[in-house]
Design a protein around this motif. Structure first.
Motif, mmCIF file in Angstrom:
data_model
loop_
_atom_site.group_PDB
_atom_site.id
_atom_site.type_symbol
_atom_site.label_atom_id
_atom_site.label_comp_id
_atom_site.label_asym_id
_atom_site.label_seq_id
_atom_site.Cartn_x
_atom_site.Cartn_y
_atom_site.Cartn_z
ATOM 1 N N GLY A 83 87.158 -7.333 -58.721
ATOM 2 C CA GLY A 83 88.544 -7.555 -58.336
ATOM 3 C C GLY A 83 89.521 -6.938 -59.322
ATOM 4 N N LEU A 84 89.247 -7.089 -60.616
ATOM 5 C CA LEU A 84 90.126 -6.525 -61.645
ATOM 6 C C LEU A 84 90.104 -4.997 -61.613
ATOM 7 N N MET A 85 88.922 -4.423 -61.409
ATOM 8 C CA MET A 85 88.812 -2.967 -61.353
ATOM 9 C C MET A 85 89.568 -2.412 -60.152
ATOM 10 N N THR A 86 89.479 -3.118 -59.018
ATOM 11 C CA THR A 86 90.209 -2.678 -57.828
ATOM 12 C C THR A 86 91.707 -2.671 -58.094
ATOM 13 N N PHE A 87 92.204 -3.747 -58.711
ATOM 14 C CA PHE A 87 93.636 -3.830 -59.040
ATOM 15 C C PHE A 87 94.037 -2.714 -60.006
ATOM 16 N N ARG A 88 93.193 -2.455 -60.989
ATOM 17 C CA ARG A 88 93.507 -1.423 -61.983
ATOM 18 C C ARG A 88 93.526 -0.033 -61.360
ATOM 19 N N VAL A 89 92.556 0.230 -60.477
ATOM 20 C CA VAL A 89 92.486 1.542 -59.832
ATOM 21 C C VAL A 89 93.700 1.766 -58.934
ATOM 22 N N LEU A 90 94.082 0.739 -58.178
ATOM 23 C CA LEU A 90 95.191 0.884 -57.240
ATOM 24 C C LEU A 90 96.539 1.026 -57.949
ATOM 25 N N SER A 91 96.632 0.484 -59.167
ATOM 26 C CA SER A 91 97.926 0.491 -59.864
ATOM 27 C C SER A 91 98.415 1.904 -60.177
ATOM 28 N N GLY A 92 97.522 2.839 -60.479
ATOM 29 C CA GLY A 92 97.949 4.202 -60.801
ATOM 30 C C GLY A 92 97.496 5.228 -59.792
ATOM 31 N N LEU A 93 97.089 4.765 -58.614
ATOM 32 C CA LEU A 93 96.486 5.669 -57.637
ATOM 33 C C LEU A 93 97.496 6.659 -57.057
ATOM 34 N N GLU A 94 98.672 6.176 -56.669
ATOM 35 C CA GLU A 94 99.641 7.017 -55.965
ATOM 36 C C GLU A 94 100.026 8.241 -56.783
ATOM 37 N N GLU A 95 100.393 8.030 -58.025
ATOM 38 C CA GLU A 95 100.824 9.146 -58.876
ATOM 39 C C GLU A 95 99.683 10.138 -59.107
ATOM 40 N N ARG A 96 98.473 9.615 -59.337
ATOM 41 C CA ARG A 96 97.336 10.511 -59.605
ATOM 42 C C ARG A 96 97.009 11.370 -58.387
ATOM 43 N N LEU A 97 97.030 10.764 -57.191
ATOM 44 C CA LEU A 97 96.709 11.521 -55.974
ATOM 45 C C LEU A 97 97.764 12.584 -55.689
ATOM 46 N N ILE A 98 99.032 12.248 -55.901
ATOM 47 C CA ILE A 98 100.099 13.224 -55.672
ATOM 48 C C ILE A 98 99.955 14.414 -56.616
ATOM 49 N N ASN A 99 99.659 14.154 -57.890
ATOM 50 C CA ASN A 99 99.499 15.240 -58.864
ATOM 51 C C ASN A 99 98.287 16.110 -58.540
ATOM 52 N N LYS A 100 97.172 15.466 -58.149
ATOM 53 C CA LYS A 100 95.968 16.242 -57.841
ATOM 54 C C LYS A 100 96.167 17.051 -56.568
ATOM 55 N N LEU A 101 96.877 16.503 -55.603
ATOM 56 C CA LEU A 101 97.148 17.249 -54.375
ATOM 57 C C LEU A 101 98.001 18.474 -54.685
ATOM 58 N N ALA A 102 98.990 18.307 -55.538
ATOM 59 C CA ALA A 102 99.907 19.405 -55.841
ATOM 60 C C ALA A 102 99.227 20.536 -56.605
ATOM 61 N N GLU A 103 98.323 20.202 -57.511
ATOM 62 C CA GLU A 103 97.766 21.219 -58.405
ATOM 63 C C GLU A 103 96.328 21.625 -58.090
ATOM 64 N N ASP A 104 95.525 20.697 -57.589
ATOM 65 C CA ASP A 104 94.085 20.939 -57.500
ATOM 66 C C ASP A 104 93.553 21.162 -56.094
ATOM 67 N N TYR A 105 94.219 20.643 -55.073
ATOM 68 C CA TYR A 105 93.659 20.735 -53.730
ATOM 69 C C TYR A 105 93.609 22.186 -53.248
ATOM 70 N N GLY A 106 92.398 22.662 -52.963
ATOM 71 C CA GLY A 106 92.206 23.962 -52.330
ATOM 72 C C GLY A 106 92.750 25.157 -53.072
ATOM 73 N N HIS A 107 93.098 25.002 -54.338
ATOM 74 C CA HIS A 107 93.651 26.116 -55.123
ATOM 75 C C HIS A 107 92.498 26.796 -55.855
ATOM 76 N N GLU A 108 92.204 28.019 -55.498
ATOM 77 C CA GLU A 108 90.974 28.693 -55.923
ATOM 78 C C GLU A 108 90.730 28.677 -57.440
ATOM 79 N N PRO A 109 91.672 29.074 -58.286
ATOM 80 C CA PRO A 109 91.354 29.130 -59.733
ATOM 81 C C PRO A 109 91.035 27.771 -60.337
ATOM 82 N N THR A 110 91.749 26.717 -59.904
ATOM 83 C CA THR A 110 91.567 25.395 -60.529
ATOM 84 C C THR A 110 91.110 24.354 -59.522
ATOM 85 N N SER A 111 90.533 24.786 -58.411
ATOM 86 C CA SER A 111 90.196 23.853 -57.337
ATOM 87 C C SER A 111 89.233 22.764 -57.798
ATOM 88 N N ASP A 112 89.593 21.521 -57.498
ATOM 89 C CA ASP A 112 88.709 20.382 -57.714
ATOM 90 C C ASP A 112 87.977 20.164 -56.396
#
Length: 263
Positions: A83-112
């Motif tokens: 339960g604590l891990m779920t709360f911790r993961v969700l607390s910073g999820l939005e910002e992390r996903l937005i940053n990864k989408l902007a920089e890492d999604y489908g971008h050939e040189p740095t693609s995750d």
């Protein structure tokens, strides 16, 4: 449950959205193996309980009760940590996903690649697009690459309404068994087939209406994680309750055996 997770590894793609710097199957395999190990532990404890009841041996009964107490404590601690891990993961999820989408999604040189596949799978499974909506792709590294390459896609194909949209039963036990025995390893989110790709990529909102998913994935993947976590916590608490009943009945049995020996 652990065996089902091992046979149905696609949930690893969703879990990968919540765990940074981890391959999808590493997370799901860790959880699955932990559940399998817990299952064998419960089976071992149950074996001692059966022997204690069959032979009426107080020593074995005491061992059984001790193992049950240790198992209950472990399950309660695991439920609390989950339960604590779920709360911790969700607390910073939005910002992390937005940053990864902007920089890492489908971008050939740095693609995750694991993240890209995970987001594609989420968009395919939940019929959503982006984090808050399809507008999240505007200006991203993927979007810039698309403009330079000449295909001028506004959103990935997994954001489009697909021909193969039926995903409701992808995690059901029958579909899992069917795929295992038929060796059906098709991954439609990696090779999506839109109903109308041209209409899906139209910039005008009225033009792509009905051909592109507009709702973001954040709320859906968050609800999915909360549901999965609640299920595991609930099952852990339910097992702890059943095992508490086992302790009570063992105490009564132990008292009965002692009274019989005295008489």
């Amino acid at each position: 449950m652990g065996a089902c997770l091992l046979l149905e590894p696609s949930k690893g793609h969703l879990l990968n959205l919540f765990v940074s710097n981890a391959a999808p199957h590493e997370t799901i395999n860790l959880i699955a193996c932990s559940l399998v190990g817990l299952g064998f532990t419960v089976l071992t404890v149950s074996f001692f309980g059966c022997r204690a009841a069959l032979y009426g041996n107080q020593c074995i009964l005491a061992t059984y009760v001790s193992m049950l107490v240790a198992l209950i404590i472990t399950e309660l601690i695991t439920a609390a940590v989950g339960g604590l891990m779920t709360f911790r993961v969700l607390s910073g999820l939005e910002e992390r996903l937005i940053n990864k989408l902007a920089e890492d999604y489908g971008h050939e040189p740095t693609s995750d690649i694991p993240f890209s596949h995970s987001l594609d799978f989420a968009q395919y499974k939940f019929n959503c697009c982006g984090i808050h909506g399809y507008g999240d792709y505007n200006g991203t590294a993927w979007w810039r690459d698309a403009q330079i390459s000449g295909n001028r896609r506004q959103v990935p194909l997994t954001c489009c309404v697909l021909k193969d949209t039926e995903v409701k039963n992808t995690g059901s036990p029958m579909s899992v068994v069917s795929r295992v025995f038929s060796k059906h390893n098709e991954k439609p989110w990696l090779n999506p087939k839109p109903m109308d790709e041209i209409a899906c990529q139209v910039e005008d909102e009225e033009g792509h209406d009905g051909y592109r998913h507009k709702e973001g994935c954040l709320s859906k993947v968050t609800s999915w994680l909360q549901c999965e976590s609640f299920t595991l916590v609930f099952l852990g608490m339910a097992m702890a309750g059943i095992q508490t009943f086992g302790i009570i009945t063992s105490a009564f049995l132990c008292r009965t055996i002692r009274d019989m020996q005295v008489n």
